[in-house]
Design a protein around this motif. Structure first.
Motif, PDB file in Angstrom:
ATOM      1  N   ILE A 156       0.838  -1.197   0.000  1.00 47.42           N
ATOM      2  CA  ILE A 156       0.000   0.000   0.000  1.00 47.42           C
ATOM      3  C   ILE A 156       0.873   1.247   0.000  1.00 47.42           C
ATOM      4  O   ILE A 156       1.856   1.321   0.735  1.00 47.42           O
ATOM      5  CB  ILE A 156      -0.915  -0.010   1.233  1.00 47.42           C
ATOM      6  N   SER A 207       1.273   5.427   0.406  1.00 49.89           N
ATOM      7  CA  SER A 207       0.620   6.491   1.151  1.00 49.89           C
ATOM      8  C   SER A 207       0.366   7.674   0.221  1.00 49.89           C
ATOM      9  O   SER A 207       0.979   7.814  -0.835  1.00 49.89           O
ATOM     10  CB  SER A 207       1.488   6.919   2.328  1.00 49.89           C
ATOM     11  N   THR A 259       6.774   2.933   5.951  1.00 51.70           N
ATOM     12  CA  THR A 259       7.062   3.072   4.523  1.00 51.70           C
ATOM     13  C   THR A 259       8.513   3.437   4.308  1.00 51.70           C
ATOM     14  O   THR A 259       9.155   2.957   3.391  1.00 51.70           O
ATOM     15  CB  THR A 259       6.139   4.122   3.892  1.00 51.70           C
ATOM     16  N   ALA A 297      -2.968   5.918   3.936  1.00 54.21           N
ATOM     17  CA  ALA A 297      -2.918   4.994   2.810  1.00 54.21           C
ATOM     18  C   ALA A 297      -3.854   5.491   1.719  1.00 54.21           C
ATOM     19  O   ALA A 297      -4.947   5.955   1.996  1.00 54.21           O
ATOM     20  CB  ALA A 297      -3.351   3.598   3.255  1.00 54.21           C
ATOM     21  N   CYS A 328     -10.091   0.527   5.530  1.00 61.98           N
ATOM     22  CA  CYS A 328      -8.697   0.674   5.135  1.00 61.98           C
ATOM     23  C   CYS A 328      -7.998  -0.663   5.330  1.00 61.98           C
ATOM     24  O   CYS A 328      -8.076  -1.261   6.395  1.00 61.98           O
ATOM     25  CB  CYS A 328      -8.033   1.753   5.983  1.00 61.98           C
ATOM     26  N   ARG A 344      -4.987  -1.279   5.591  1.00 66.87           N
ATOM     27  CA  ARG A 344      -3.774  -1.216   6.412  1.00 66.87           C
ATOM     28  C   ARG A 344      -4.104  -1.085   7.894  1.00 66.87           C
ATOM     29  O   ARG A 344      -3.601  -1.819   8.717  1.00 66.87           O
ATOM     30  CB  ARG A 344      -2.909  -0.043   5.944  1.00 66.87           C
TER      31      ARG A 344
END
Lengths: 215, 211
Positions: free
Chosen positions: A10, A12, A207, B20, B35, B37
């Motif tokens: 995923i 951001s 991340t 995200a 979501c 995440r």
């Protein structure tokens, strides 16, 4: 999960070069300063967020000390005047046999506030340095803190109800003590402190670290 | 995903909790978009939610006003009786520096819930009727959302239970009509909060404004 990303990795919004309004979730190009939909200020990551968190956290903690030292409740009966602190009142209740209620009071006024101070401090520290606790768990911790913080107000409401209800002339009277003001302030400032925390920072570290792993 | 940036901005949805980004796919009524995440619920549309929320809001407004005015609890001990309304309870801290606390308590248990309900009705009625949004509807909804954590009716309800147990060995306690109204009120406030899909409201406020 109706809107899963096309990729398990995923990304951001920041990496996409966009920024979302935290109030109404509208997406704008990075660098937008005001949300044209709802009018909120937009910040990709609030650089001063942590400073605000710590400042409000400290005020909350400072108010929590007098909240426990001063009496919360003053009970006047025909024969005696009794002043109880928060913990003292709960101990009194245990002596009377109402263990359940004493537990509610202890959890709402002692365990939750102290837990909140520790949790907020932990979260604020964890975004600055690597933490062994996973991001998912920290996100859950943050949401629990945000949700549960309000419930500490219960002791204030109990004092309010009791001191307005128990006003039986000479027979018995209950009056609020000074601690109630400090306790209310402490709850409010820790709530503000939790709100000031930008939970997106929890995920930035992930991340960043993943990127460096793949390189 | 280097090819992701050409996606138009209104095709994107971003989780405000963890940042995200996803391409938007609207869930159908009754489903929830979360979501992937952090698990935050992003969209939760319901059929006829607007009308239900308005109906609940009207009920809440009536109950708040009634519950505030009517006697809430009364106690009796050795012939002395005292009965109070919620407003009395809120204003219990009325001497000296504790006055601030009295105003705060009144705000948290009466005025903030009331304000949120009125703002919600103000925002939702034009949307449900397919009219252009009311004047300053976005500001109204933003304020309502900002007030959300400060609406503490349900906490006050649990506080009542605790206070009752504490008082019960001091005096006899009886419930007034307002007590039951307040109990109903708490259920409705929680229901209203869960029915409301913020994303859909913002979307409809936006659509009607730009077209």
């Amino acid at each position: 999960m109706e809107i899963a990303g096309q990729n398990p990795d995923i990304i951001s919004a920041r990496e996409l070069g966009v920024v979302a309004c935290t109030r109404c979730t509208q997406v704008w190009p990075a660098g937008t300063s005001d949300c044209a939909r709802c009018g909120s200020k937009i910040v990709a990551r609030d650089a001063l967020s942590l400073q605000r968190v710590w400042a409000l956290w400290l005020i909350g903690l400072m108010c929590y000390v007098p909240a426990n030292v001063y009496p919360m409740l003053q009970t006047r009966t025909l024969l005696s005047v009794q002043e109880d602190t928060i913990v003292g009142g709960a101990v009194e209740l245990i002596h009377h046999g109402s263990i359940g209620v004493a537990l509610i009071i202890l959890i709402a006024s002692v365990v939750i506030p102290l837990g909140k101070f520790i949790a907020i401090a932990f979260l604020a520290i964890s975004v600055k340095r690597p933490s062994t606790v996973s991001k998912q768990h920290r996100q859950i911790l943050y949401e629990v803190v945000e949700y549960i913080g309000r419930w500490s107000m219960i002791d204030i409401f109990v004092v309010a109800i009791m001191s307005s209800l128990v006003q039986l002339n000479a027979l018995a009277a209950v009056n609020p003590g000074r601690a109630s003001l400090f306790f209310a302030l402490s709850v409010i400032f820790t709530m503000l402190s939790a709100q000031a925390f930008d939970s997106r920072m929890i995920w930035d570290l992930q991340t960043r670290r993943q990127r460096s792993d793949t390189q | 995903m280097p090819d992701a940036s050409p996606i138009p901005l209104d095709q994107l949805i971003v989780c405000t909790h963890c940042d995200a980004a996803y391409t938007l796919k609207r869930p159908s009524a009754g489903e929830r978009a979360r979501c992937a995440r952090c698990g935050t619920v992003l969209i939760t549309p319901r059929r006829k939610a607007g009308l239900q929320i308005i109906a609940i809001s009207v009920a809440i407004t009536i109950l708040i006003i009634a519950a505030t005015v009517f006697p809430f609890l009364s106690i009796t001990a050795a012939g002395n009786t005292n009965s109070v309304s919620i407003l009395d309870a809120a204003l219990a801290f009325s001497d000296g520096p504790l006055l601030a606390l009295a105003l705060l308590t009144a705000a948290l248990i009466i005025f903030v819930p009331l304000a949120r309900v009125l703002l919600t009705v103000y925002v939702l009625v034009p949307i449900v009727l397919d009219r252009p949004p009311a004047r300053r509807a976005t500001q109204a909804f933003r304020l309502s959302e900002a007030l959300r954590p400060w609406s503490m009716a349900e906490i006050f309800a649990l506080g009542c239970a605790v206070a009752l147990v504490k008082i019960s060995d001091l005096a006899d306690v009886a419930f007034g009509p307002a007590f039951w109204m307040f109990a109903g009120l708490v259920v409705l406030v929680v229901a209203q909060d869960n029915f409301l899909c913020r994303w859909s409201v913002w979307k409809s406020l936006d659509k009607t404004q730009t077209s």
